[in-house]
Design a protein around this motif. Structure first.
Motif, PDB file in Angstrom:
ATOM      1  N   ASN A   1     -56.207  -3.418  14.571  1.00 21.77           N
ATOM      2  CA  ASN A   1     -57.012  -4.472  15.195  1.00 21.77           C
ATOM      3  C   ASN A   1     -56.917  -5.798  14.455  1.00 21.77           C
ATOM      4  N   TYR A   2     -56.740  -6.859  15.245  1.00 19.88           N
ATOM      5  CA  TYR A   2     -56.594  -8.201  14.690  1.00 19.88           C
ATOM      6  C   TYR A   2     -57.535  -9.168  15.405  1.00 19.88           C
ATOM      7  N   ILE A   3     -57.755 -10.310  14.772  1.00 23.02           N
ATOM      8  CA  ILE A   3     -58.549 -11.396  15.351  1.00 23.02           C
ATOM      9  C   ILE A   3     -57.548 -12.434  15.846  1.00 23.02           C
TER      10      ILE A   3
ATOM     11  N   ASN B   1     -39.462  -6.344   9.290  1.00 21.45           N
ATOM     12  CA  ASN B   1     -40.309  -6.166   8.104  1.00 21.45           C
ATOM     13  C   ASN B   1     -39.955  -4.823   7.479  1.00 21.45           C
ATOM     14  N   PRO B   2     -40.219  -4.685   6.175  1.00 19.71           N
ATOM     15  CA  PRO B   2     -39.680  -3.517   5.454  1.00 19.71           C
ATOM     16  C   PRO B   2     -40.529  -2.254   5.602  1.00 19.71           C
ATOM     17  N   HIS B   3     -39.853  -1.110   5.813  1.00 17.91           N
ATOM     18  CA  HIS B   3     -40.560   0.174   5.943  1.00 17.91           C
ATOM     19  C   HIS B   3     -39.889   1.250   5.100  1.00 17.91           C
TER      20      HIS B   3
ATOM     21  N   VAL C   1     -43.730  -3.207   0.554  1.00 17.76           N
ATOM     22  CA  VAL C   1     -43.222  -2.393   1.662  1.00 17.76           C
ATOM     23  C   VAL C   1     -44.382  -1.765   2.437  1.00 17.76           C
ATOM     24  N   ASN C   2     -44.149  -1.507   3.710  1.00 19.53           N
ATOM     25  CA  ASN C   2     -45.055  -0.700   4.538  1.00 19.53           C
ATOM     26  C   ASN C   2     -44.571   0.749   4.439  1.00 19.53           C
ATOM     27  N   THR C   3     -45.471   1.700   4.206  1.00 19.45           N
ATOM     28  CA  THR C   3     -45.034   3.089   3.986  1.00 19.45           C
ATOM     29  C   THR C   3     -45.635   4.017   5.030  1.00 19.45           C
TER      30      THR C   3
ATOM     31  N   TRP D   1     -49.625   3.238   5.334  1.00 18.98           N
ATOM     32  CA  TRP D   1     -50.244   2.295   4.398  1.00 18.98           C
ATOM     33  C   TRP D   1     -49.493   0.982   4.550  1.00 18.98           C
ATOM     34  N   GLU D   2     -50.129  -0.021   5.128  1.00 16.81           N
ATOM     35  CA  GLU D   2     -49.442  -1.266   5.431  1.00 16.81           C
ATOM     36  C   GLU D   2     -49.465  -2.254   4.263  1.00 16.81           C
ATOM     37  N   ARG D   3     -48.334  -2.887   4.081  1.00 17.55           N
ATOM     38  CA  ARG D   3     -48.265  -4.016   3.134  1.00 17.55           C
ATOM     39  C   ARG D   3     -49.308  -5.049   3.551  1.00 17.55           C
ATOM     40  N   GLY D   4     -50.194  -5.389   2.616  1.00 16.19           N
ATOM     41  CA  GLY D   4     -51.120  -6.479   2.875  1.00 16.19           C
ATOM     42  C   GLY D   4     -52.373  -6.127   3.642  1.00 16.19           C
TER      43      GLY D   4
ATOM     44  N   ALA E   1     -52.724   2.346  13.096  1.00 17.06           N
ATOM     45  CA  ALA E   1     -51.425   2.400  13.784  1.00 17.06           C
ATOM     46  C   ALA E   1     -50.568   1.263  13.254  1.00 17.06           C
ATOM     47  N   CYS E   2     -49.260   1.426  13.368  1.00 15.83           N
ATOM     48  CA  CYS E   2     -48.320   0.364  12.975  1.00 15.83           C
ATOM     49  C   CYS E   2     -47.161   0.437  13.958  1.00 15.83           C
ATOM     50  N   GLY E   3     -46.985  -0.635  14.734  1.00 10.49           N
ATOM     51  CA  GLY E   3     -45.945  -0.615  15.761  1.00 10.49           C
ATOM     52  C   GLY E   3     -44.550  -0.639  15.166  1.00 10.49           C
ATOM     53  N   THR E   4     -44.317  -1.578  14.238  1.00 15.18           N
ATOM     54  CA  THR E   4     -43.003  -1.627  13.588  1.00 15.18           C
ATOM     55  C   THR E   4     -42.778  -0.362  12.765  1.00 15.18           C
ATOM     56  N   GLY E   5     -43.878   0.162  12.190  1.00 11.16           N
ATOM     57  CA  GLY E   5     -43.763   1.398  11.409  1.00 11.16           C
ATOM     58  C   GLY E   5     -43.412   2.590  12.274  1.00 11.16           C
TER      59      GLY E   5
ATOM     60  N   GLU F   1     -48.236 -13.453   5.123  1.00 10.52           N
ATOM     61  CA  GLU F   1     -47.734 -13.540   6.495  1.00 10.52           C
ATOM     62  C   GLU F   1     -46.688 -12.464   6.748  1.00 10.52           C
ATOM     63  N   GLY F   2     -46.886 -11.702   7.822  1.00 13.47           N
ATOM     64  CA  GLY F   2     -45.910 -10.680   8.210  1.00 13.47           C
ATOM     65  C   GLY F   2     -44.863 -11.306   9.120  1.00 13.47           C
ATOM     66  N   LYS F   3     -43.659 -10.715   9.154  1.00 10.73           N
ATOM     67  CA  LYS F   3     -42.598 -11.293   9.972  1.00 10.73           C
ATOM     68  C   LYS F   3     -42.579 -10.721  11.383  1.00 10.73           C
TER      69      LYS F   3
ATOM     70  N   ASN G   1     -47.904  -3.757  17.229  1.00 10.74           N
ATOM     71  CA  ASN G   1     -49.160  -3.651  17.971  1.00 10.74           C
ATOM     72  C   ASN G   1     -49.673  -5.045  18.355  1.00 10.74           C
ATOM     73  N   GLY G   2     -49.432  -5.990  17.455  1.00 14.14           N
ATOM     74  CA  GLY G   2     -49.889  -7.354  17.726  1.00 14.14           C
ATOM     75  C   GLY G   2     -49.181  -7.999  18.894  1.00 14.14           C
ATOM     76  N   ILE G   3     -47.879  -7.761  19.009  1.00 11.90           N
ATOM     77  CA  ILE G   3     -47.129  -8.456  20.072  1.00 11.90           C
ATOM     78  C   ILE G   3     -47.521  -7.938  21.452  1.00 11.90           C
TER      79      ILE G   3
ATOM     80  N   ARG H   1     -47.715 -15.640  15.206  1.00 15.05           N
ATOM     81  CA  ARG H   1     -47.702 -15.553  13.735  1.00 15.05           C
ATOM     82  C   ARG H   1     -48.785 -14.579  13.321  1.00 15.05           C
ATOM     83  N   ILE H   2     -48.430 -13.654  12.415  1.00 19.16           N
ATOM     84  CA  ILE H   2     -49.391 -12.641  11.987  1.00 19.16           C
ATOM     85  C   ILE H   2     -49.657 -12.764  10.495  1.00 19.16           C
ATOM     86  N   PHE H   3     -50.926 -12.704  10.130  1.00 20.46           N
ATOM     87  CA  PHE H   3     -51.334 -12.756   8.728  1.00 20.46           C
ATOM     88  C   PHE H   3     -52.104 -11.476   8.414  1.00 20.46           C
ATOM     89  N   ASN H   4     -51.645 -10.776   7.344  1.00 16.40           N
ATOM     90  CA  ASN H   4     -52.301  -9.533   6.939  1.00 16.40           C
ATOM     91  C   ASN H   4     -53.684  -9.842   6.361  1.00 16.40           C
ATOM     92  N   ALA H   5     -54.445  -8.782   6.097  1.00 17.54           N
ATOM     93  CA  ALA H   5     -55.813  -8.954   5.581  1.00 17.54           C
ATOM     94  C   ALA H   5     -55.831  -9.618   4.209  1.00 17.54           C
TER      95      ALA H   5
HETATM   96  N1  LIG Z   1     -48.217  -5.277   7.415  1.00 16.25           N
HETATM   97  C1  LIG Z   1     -46.983  -5.666   8.101  1.00 16.25           C
HETATM   98  C2  LIG Z   1     -47.276  -6.596   9.304  1.00 16.25           C
HETATM   99  C3  LIG Z   1     -48.076  -5.866  10.407  1.00 16.25           C
HETATM  100  C4  LIG Z   1     -47.236  -4.819  11.101  1.00 16.25           C
HETATM  101  C5  LIG Z   1     -47.999  -3.773  11.909  1.00 16.25           C
HETATM  102  N2  LIG Z   1     -49.422  -3.940  12.046  1.00 16.25           N
HETATM  103  C6  LIG Z   1     -47.349  -3.506  13.265  1.00 16.25           C
HETATM  104  O1  LIG Z   1     -48.054  -3.170  14.238  1.00 16.25           O
HETATM  105  O2  LIG Z   1     -46.095  -3.600  13.321  1.00 16.25           O
HETATM  106  C7  LIG Z   1     -46.063  -6.404   7.096  1.00 16.25           C
HETATM  107  O3  LIG Z   1     -46.568  -7.100   6.222  1.00 16.25           O
HETATM  108  O4  LIG Z   1     -44.843  -6.262   7.235  1.00 16.25           O
END
Ligand SMILES: N[C@H](CCC[C@H](N)C(=O)O)C(=O)O
Length: 281
Positions: free
Chosen positions: A14-16, A163-165, A196-198, A214-217, A223-227, A69-71, A75-77, A61-65
């Protein structure tokens, strides 16, 4: 200064969200730290800015907690696609494009009763070359390579989706993991110069995958979509799944469907609007 926001989630990630077509968000790094905090802020995994773009329907543009800034954010897109469609910003089109720091992505939206329900996202090609992930290892790829964390040997498969996984398959139930303890040790491991995101994954008897992340940042997210994309790719690379077939990833907050082809990785999943609000900064 007042800012309008929309709280959204994809499978509990979840994001704002801020519509920057009609407002300007100053210092998003600090704002993400402040608003992600649940006790004094709104609570969330970070913030996402939706802005005009000269090469897509919008820019994300996404900013972690932690303010980093994530690339890219899978889930956000999907939620950005929902925001644009539900707010009549796509001229009624259900095929839209969103520009990110990892390039322009195409979304096919599924709509019902005038609202976007889910999206299939072309997430782009998986990157396997270690130095492009980045991970400080040589060779063409990193598949089931040993990594020592807390004196325990894990076997990792590394994939970038922009982004790195670091994907870890294991037999022990991932629900039993003490992620708060070992997550940061992977995130800050010296092998990963950009952190890294693990993802920790069980292969279930029906061939689907159960994953915690466990997400970077941001720490553990639901959930993690890229993950999930990285996990689907890693499952194919390790012989647990097949290319050109749907791979279901079960996350704490819901399911995502991944398809890894020779050209790209597709991710399909829902997006939900929770509430709208206004903050004074
Ligand atoms: N923490 C990630 C960005 C958010 C990715 C994740 N929430 C997704 O749905 O892909 C990073 O710094 O690379």
């Amino acid at each position: 200064m007042k800012l309008a926001f929309t709280k959204m989630h994809g499978c509990g990630n979840n994001y704002i969200y801020f519509n920057c077509f009609d407002q300007t968000v100053p210092d998003p790094e600090s704002l993400s730290i402040k608003l992600s905090e649940p006790h004094f802020g709104i609570g969330g995994d970070g913030i996402i800015l939706i802005s005009p773009s000269d090469k897509a329907d919008a820019q994300m543009r996404i900013f972690n907690a932690d303010g980093s800034e994530g690339k890219m954010c899978g889930n956000g897109i999907r939620c950005v696609g929902k925001y644009l469609y539900d707010n009549d910003m796509t001229d009624g089109r259900t095929t839209i494009t969103i520009d990110t720091l990892s390039g322009v992505k195409t979304l096919e939206l599924t709509v019902k009763d005038g609202k976007m329900q889910s999206a299939r996202v072309d997430m782009g090609a998986a990157i396997l070359a270690p130095r492009e992930i980045p991970v400080d290892m040589d060779g063409e790829n990193v598949i089931s390579a040993p990594i020592v964390v807390d004196e325990k040997v894990y076997h990792m498969t590394c994939v970038s989706m922009g982004n790195p996984h670091c994907v870890i398959f294991q037999k022990e139930d991932v629900d039993d993991l003490d992620l708060t303890r070992i997550g940061p040790k992977f995130e800050h491991h010296p092998l990963f110069p950009e952190r890294v995101n693990t993802e920790f994954v069980n292969v279930l008897p029906d061939g689907s995958l159960k994953m915690r992340v466990w997400e970077r940042g941001s720490g553990e997210t639901w959930a993690c979509g890229t993950g999930s994309c990285a996990t689907g790719v890693a499952a194919c690379l390790n012989g647990f799944a097949n290319k050109n077939e749907d791979i279901v990833v079960h996350l704490r907050g819901g399911d995502l469907t991944i398809r890894y082809t020779d050209e790209t990785v597709f991710m399909t999943g829902a997006a939900t609007t929770v509430f709208k609000g206004e903050i004074e900064i």
